[in-house]
Design an enzyme around this catalytic site. Structure first.
Site, short mmCIF file in Angstrom:
data_model
loop_
_atom_site.label_atom_id
_atom_site.label_comp_id
_atom_site.label_asym_id
_atom_site.label_seq_id
_atom_site.Cartn_x
_atom_site.Cartn_y
_atom_site.Cartn_z
N LEU A 102 0.87 -1.17 0.00
CA LEU A 102 0.00 0.00 0.00
C LEU A 102 0.91 1.23 0.00
O LEU A 102 1.98 1.20 0.61
CB LEU A 102 -0.89 0.05 1.25
CG LEU A 102 -2.03 -0.97 1.39
CD1 LEU A 102 -2.73 -0.76 2.72
CD2 LEU A 102 -3.02 -0.85 0.24
N ASP A 103 0.49 2.29 -0.67
CA ASP A 103 1.26 3.52 -0.64
C ASP A 103 1.37 4.01 0.81
O ASP A 103 0.48 3.75 1.64
CB ASP A 103 0.58 4.61 -1.48
CG ASP A 103 0.57 4.27 -2.97
OD1 ASP A 103 1.42 3.46 -3.39
OD2 ASP A 103 -0.29 4.81 -3.68
N LYS A 104 2.42 4.74 1.08
CA LYS A 104 2.67 5.23 2.45
C LYS A 104 1.47 6.01 3.01
O LYS A 104 1.11 5.84 4.18
CB LYS A 104 3.91 6.14 2.43
CG LYS A 104 4.26 6.74 3.79
CD LYS A 104 5.49 7.63 3.69
CE LYS A 104 5.80 8.28 5.04
NZ LYS A 104 6.97 9.19 4.95
N THR B 14 -1.67 5.81 2.10
CA THR B 14 -2.92 5.06 2.05
C THR B 14 -3.05 4.22 3.31
O THR B 14 -2.09 3.60 3.75
CB THR B 14 -2.95 4.12 0.82
OG1 THR B 14 -2.78 4.90 -0.37
CG2 THR B 14 -4.27 3.37 0.73
N ARG C 288 -5.31 6.33 -7.91
CA ARG C 288 -4.94 7.75 -7.87
C ARG C 288 -4.86 8.34 -9.27
O ARG C 288 -5.37 9.45 -9.53
CB ARG C 288 -3.60 7.91 -7.13
CG ARG C 288 -3.66 7.46 -5.69
CD ARG C 288 -2.28 7.29 -5.06
NE ARG C 288 -1.61 8.57 -4.88
CZ ARG C 288 -0.41 8.69 -4.34
NH1 ARG C 288 0.26 7.60 -3.93
NH2 ARG C 288 0.15 9.88 -4.20
#
Length: 329
Positions: free
Chosen positions: A141-143, A145, A256
């Site tokens: 997961l993105d930082k 998110t 995104r």
């Protein structure tokens, strides 16, 4: 930093939990404290032997394989300042058994160290669970998110889960707040994506019109709630739309970039959003990107039973929504 001197050749025997793993990844995990570059160098030079033969880092290992290692100076990780600087931390557990751990990752925490981040979720979990022989990220997961993150506790589970991901079996649902009015008719976004490096050296993704060049990407969107009114207009924002986004493919930054492609970027997205609007949203109370991995449905890697896991919106996102003027249905 203290070091343990290894003055003689070593031999490692591969256990069942590591069968099928790449040789280089296996050694990186077993030889904690040895730089990855050094491990790759001794493999390339032929100093590492797999069953008495020269080998490559990409070779897959099997149960009872014998790995010969040259003399290596191994840093004692318990005395290593970098290791000691990693804070042990347990995260909110959504599901756990002998082979699988699913946590609710908070926003602002990377899933692993690297790219200027010294540690992430997986390093903190390993520090908190020193007795655990195996903890590996199943996906990322993105930082910024938040939400459901899977961690395998056995190599066999990781292999099964990766196979499931390749077959698009995990049903992953996110909640996101878009800046702007998302049209009801826009439900399927099927725009290919391509990676590139930004001006500051950061990893970026954009839509490409060339299907030969970009990776196929498909996101299913559904409008959950709309927000508009004088209170919102005062910030210079006409409307916000709470969205449900279901991944049909799992590309980097997919939701995104697909939302940005519809001129409705995610609120608080510093990479693909609008800088000025994000500043106004910060003043209005949104201190992070509004993207949350809320639902996960998948077959259990051992039993095959269907798991349906839910992580509710974090309090800070719930409170921000409550502060907004809602549009009646």
């Amino acid at each position: 930093m203290t070091v343990l001197s290894k003055d003689s050749v070593q031999f490692l025997s591969v256990g069942a939990e590591s069968a099928g793993q790449r040789l280089d990844n296996y050694l990186i995990r077993e030889l904690k404290g040895v730089p990855k570059s050094h491990i790759q160098r001794i493999i390339r030079s032929g100093e590492v032997r797999l069953n008495k033969k020269r080998c490559k880092g990409t070779d897959r290992i099997a149960v009872n394989d014998e790995i010969r290692l040259p003399p290596i100076r191994v840093a004692d990780r318990m005395a290593c300042p970098d290791y000691l600087a990693i804070p042990a931390h347990e995260f909110e557990i959504i599901y756990e058994d002998d082979v699988l751990l699913v946590i609710n990752k908070p926003s602002g925490v990377a899933v692993h160290g690297g790219s200027g981040v010294s540690f992430g979720v997986i390093e903190q979990l390993r520090r908190a669970r020193p007795e655990a022989r195996y903890l590996e990220l199943v996906h990322r997961l993105d930082k910024d998110t938040s939400g459901l993150l899977m961690i395998a506790k056995k190599r066999s589970a990781l292999v099964k889960l990766h196979e499931s991901i390749r077959q698009n079996h995990p049903h992953k649902v996110y909640q996101a707040l878009s800046v702007g009015f998302w049209p009801e008719k826009v439900q399927h976004v099927k725009l290919p994506l391509i990676k590139y490096t930004g001006a500051q050296g950061e990893k970026m993704v954009r839509v490409t019109g060339n299907n030969q060049e970009g990776q196929r990407a498909h996101t299913l969107f559904r409008v959950l709630q709309r927000f508009a009114g004088q209170q919102l207009y005062a910030t210079g924002i006409k409307s916000l739309t709470l969205m449900e986004a279901t991944l049909k493919t799992g590309r980097t930054h997919q939701i995104r970039v697909h939302m940005q492609s519809q001129q409705c970027p995610i609120a608080g997205d510093e990479r693909y959003g609008d800088y000025q609007i994000n500043k106004r949203l910060q003043k209005a109370g949104l201190k992070r990107m509004f993207l949350h991995a809320s639902e996960l449905t998948l077959p259990h890697p051992v039993s095959g039973d269907i798991l349906h896991l839910i992580a509710p919106l974090p309090d800070e996102l719930q409170q921000f929504l409550l502060s907004l003027p809602s549009v009646p249905d």
